[in-house]
Design an enzyme around this catalytic site. Structure first.
Site, PDB file in Angstrom:
ATOM      1  N   LYS A  22       0.839  -1.212   0.000  1.00 45.80           N
ATOM      2  CA  LYS A  22       0.000   0.000   0.000  1.00 45.80           C
ATOM      3  C   LYS A  22       0.872   1.259   0.000  1.00 45.80           C
ATOM      4  CE  LYS A  22      -1.643   1.534   4.003  1.00 45.80           C
ATOM      5  NZ  LYS A  22      -1.210   2.918   4.330  1.00 45.80           N
ATOM      6  N   ASN A  23       1.892   1.283   0.854  1.00 49.07           N
ATOM      7  CA  ASN A  23       2.700   2.496   1.022  1.00 49.07           C
ATOM      8  C   ASN A  23       3.705   2.738  -0.099  1.00 49.07           C
ATOM      9  OD1 ASN A  23       1.214   3.027   3.235  1.00 49.07           O
ATOM     10  ND2 ASN A  23       2.762   2.407   4.716  1.00 49.07           N
ATOM     11  N   ARG A  96      -4.721  10.631   4.937  1.00 51.77           N
ATOM     12  CA  ARG A  96      -3.786  11.752   4.970  1.00 51.77           C
ATOM     13  C   ARG A  96      -2.711  11.632   3.890  1.00 51.77           C
ATOM     14  NH1 ARG A  96      -3.144  13.074   9.576  1.00 51.77           N
ATOM     15  NH2 ARG A  96      -1.269  14.244   9.231  1.00 51.77           N
ATOM     16  N   CYS A 120      -4.743  12.931  13.692  1.00 53.16           N
ATOM     17  CA  CYS A 120      -4.800  11.500  13.356  1.00 53.16           C
ATOM     18  C   CYS A 120      -4.724  10.718  14.656  1.00 53.16           C
ATOM     19  CB  CYS A 120      -3.609  11.162  12.458  1.00 53.16           C
ATOM     20  SG  CYS A 120      -3.336   9.401  12.243  1.00 53.16           S
ATOM     21  N   ARG A 125       1.021  14.501  13.360  1.00 48.72           N
ATOM     22  CA  ARG A 125       1.400  14.267  11.950  1.00 48.72           C
ATOM     23  C   ARG A 125       1.252  15.510  11.068  1.00 48.72           C
ATOM     24  NH1 ARG A 125      -0.856   8.601   9.879  1.00 48.72           N
ATOM     25  NH2 ARG A 125       0.943   8.771   8.509  1.00 48.72           N
ATOM     26  N   ILE A 127       2.402  18.406   8.186  1.00 48.78           N
ATOM     27  CA  ILE A 127       3.131  18.287   6.913  1.00 48.78           C
ATOM     28  C   ILE A 127       4.035  19.506   6.706  1.00 48.78           C
ATOM     29  CG2 ILE A 127       1.451  16.729   5.815  1.00 48.78           C
ATOM     30  CD1 ILE A 127       0.466  19.232   4.223  1.00 48.78           C
ATOM     31  N   ASP A 128       4.490  20.098   7.824  1.00 44.29           N
ATOM     32  CA  ASP A 128       5.332  21.307   7.734  1.00 44.29           C
ATOM     33  C   ASP A 128       6.605  21.065   6.933  1.00 44.29           C
ATOM     34  OD1 ASP A 128       7.364  20.991  10.641  1.00 44.29           O
ATOM     35  OD2 ASP A 128       5.911  19.541   9.914  1.00 44.29           O
ATOM     36  N   LEU A 129       7.168  19.854   6.998  1.00 44.39           N
ATOM     37  CA  LEU A 129       8.414  19.593   6.268  1.00 44.39           C
ATOM     38  C   LEU A 129       8.160  19.478   4.764  1.00 44.39           C
ATOM     39  CD1 LEU A 129       9.987  17.043   8.790  1.00 44.39           C
ATOM     40  CD2 LEU A 129      10.409  19.513   8.595  1.00 44.39           C
ATOM     41  N   ASP A 308       5.108   0.458  11.943  1.00 45.77           N
ATOM     42  CA  ASP A 308       3.884  -0.188  11.455  1.00 45.77           C
ATOM     43  C   ASP A 308       3.778  -1.652  11.861  1.00 45.77           C
ATOM     44  OD1 ASP A 308       3.763   1.683   8.303  1.00 45.77           O
ATOM     45  OD2 ASP A 308       3.299   2.236  10.364  1.00 45.77           O
ATOM     46  N   ILE A 330       8.489   6.914  16.783  1.00 45.62           N
ATOM     47  CA  ILE A 330       8.084   7.671  15.593  1.00 45.62           C
ATOM     48  C   ILE A 330       6.823   8.499  15.845  1.00 45.62           C
ATOM     49  CG2 ILE A 330       7.517   7.504  13.136  1.00 45.62           C
ATOM     50  CD1 ILE A 330      10.354   6.551  13.776  1.00 45.62           C
ATOM     51  N   ARG A 400      -8.610  -0.635   5.036  1.00 47.21           N
ATOM     52  CA  ARG A 400      -7.829   0.426   4.407  1.00 47.21           C
ATOM     53  C   ARG A 400      -6.495  -0.080   3.879  1.00 47.21           C
ATOM     54  NH1 ARG A 400      -6.801   5.767   7.459  1.00 47.21           N
ATOM     55  NH2 ARG A 400      -5.662   5.916   5.486  1.00 47.21           N
TER      56      ARG A 400
END
Ligand code: EPZ
Length: 426
Positions: A22-23, A96, A120, A125, A127-129, A308, A330, A400
């Site tokens: 998936k990722n 996301r 989340c 989480r 997304i500033d980076l 994960d 993480i 998902r």
């Protein structure tokens, strides 16, 4: 909402085949935005996040044919005319990873409007980076009404050092840099196999990328990208989940069609805990019901132990003799499964980012609630060894990211069935 009913106690026996990752599939589908030519992706997993990505791309004007049921799950995506380079809140709030379209849209269309993902279950989480990196590539960024508005005539190559290792941040900037003017050097990158798989596709599309899979990635920008055909790598997290399921149930399970080199940290930790494993090419065999011994584990970026697989490992630790300390480095809130495991009889104390798991504790069936994708998988593993029939609620979380999960488990002997919402729509 669908539920699973699982009767525990059956050893898993036989072979289970691993689906595409998936990722890796999500960023590879977003990469199709970078060209007006067709991109053919094989081995796309039939999971709900893929459907969401299909809807996201189609809403922008892309033609997407999901190839489920076709040979190799061959999926074709063509983004000839992107009429509206926008990712709506309605879609982003359900997944996301939708923010992965931000970089490709700015690079290809010169503008993008993408909803901020919001909170989340497993952590803030932000997304500033992603945003900071795009600004360094010359994009103008504004945040309005919950949306990121980004624009650029043409992005310009730059030196970008990530303050923190981020998987989708690396993927987003990597895609943007392929069409930027000049060279981009990305430092402190994520080294996950999914990043390297994306770079593999991009290079087939005509990009010029070196170093993917390491901390430093160099990208020579090009003016145009072409179509390509690419096979998505196997899902190492799905493989890790089944390996732990085989071990916990005292079965003899062959996990086929995976890439063991992507799983080294997981396999080493399981061996340390006493799990008997045999690697044979693209398969991992997990055998027997030898007792597990407690082993501490800390999650890290790849090639460390993947976050994960943390929840699934915690389920195994409840069946190990002794005390295992599980540290989550993480995400700040990724122990939602612990209290549900305690409801099943586990002995787990949470101390900030550490979970102290005392075993071995026999597990009993109970009604439990799924909260996020991987937490749900750990509850399924616990239910497979629990005494009695466990009812898992909200299994939509599992849909998902796990393809045909209950069918695959039933195929190797698990007593599991899905119950539709008898009161709601079937
Ligand atoms: C990817 O999420 C995966 N998702 C996640 O898998 C996985 O848990 C995660 O990487 C870590 O391995 C996909 O690939 C679609 P990050 P991502 O950016 O990219 C912080 C699953 O179960 N951060 O590497 O969103 C962040 O808050 C999912 O399949 C910032 O502070 O994760 C986190 O603490 C869940 N600012 C850390 O970095 C940013 O701009 C790592 O997150 C970006 C991230």
């Amino acid at each position: 909402m669908d539920k699973f009913v699982i009767r525990g106690g059956e050893p898993l026996l036989g072979t289970v085949r691993i689906s595409g990752a998936k990722n890796a599939a999500l960023p590879c589908m977003a990469a199709a935005l970078l060209t007006d030519q067709p991109v053919i992706l094989e081995n796309i997993p039939q999971v709900r996040d893929i459907q969401t990505t299909r809807n996201l791309l189609a809403a922008m004007g892309a033609e997407v044919e999901l190839g489920f049921g076709r040979a190799q799950h061959r999926t074709s995506i063509q983004c000839a005319n992107l009429s509206s380079p926008e990712a709506s809140y309605e879609l982003v709030k359900t997944m996301r990873a939708s923010t992965l379209v931000l970089g490709p849209l700015v690079a290809r269309c010169g503008r993008a409007r993408v909803s901020l993902p919001g909170g989340c279950a497993i952590g803030a989480r932000p997304i500033d980076l992603h945003i900071k990196g795009l600004e360094q590539l010359g994009a103008k960024i504004a945040q309005e009404h919950g949306y990121v508005e980004a624009s650029a005539t043409r992005l310009k190559g730059a030196e970008i050092a990530f303050d923190k290792i981020t998987v989708t941040g690396t993927e987003d900037l990597l895609m943007a840099a392929t069409l930027a003017e000049g060279e981009t050097v990305l430092q402190n990158c994520a080294r996950e196999p999914e990043v390297a798989d994306l770079a593999d596709l991009l290079n087939k599309m005509g990009a010029s990328i070196e170093g993917a899979g390491t901390s430093t990635i160099r990208v020579q920008g090009v003016s145009k990208l072409n179509g390509a055909k690419h096979r998505i790598i196997p899902d190492r997290i799905e493989a890790g989940t089944f390996i732990i399921a085989g071990a916990m149930t005292g079965g003899d399970l062959n996990i086929a069609g995976c890439e063991p080199t992507h799983l080294e940290a997981v396999l080493n930790k399981l061996r340390e805990a006493g799990v008997k494993l045999k690697i044979n090419g693209e398969s991992v065999r997990v055998m027997g019901d030898n007792p597990f011994t407690a082993a501490d584990m800390s999650t890290e970026e790849h090639p460390g132990f993947p976050t994960d697989c943390q929840a699934q490992y915690m389920a195994l630790a409840t069946q190990a003799e002794g005390t295992s300390v599980v540290t989550e480095n993480i995400f700040e809130n990724r122990f939602m499964h612990a209290q549900e495991l305690v409801r099943m009889g586990a002995n787990i104390k949470i101390e900030g980012r550490r979970a102290v798991v005392r075993g071995k504790t026999p597990l009993q069936s109970a009604a439990v609630m799924c909260s996020d994708l991987r937490a749900s998988a750990s509850l399924v593993l616990a239910a497979l060894v629990a005494d009695g029939e466990t009812i898992l609620d909200r299994v939509y979380h599992l849909d998902r990211g796990y393809e045909h999960f209950e069918e695959k488990l039933r195929g190797v002997g698990a007593q599991i069935r899905r119950m539709g919402d008898v009161f709601g729509k079937k």
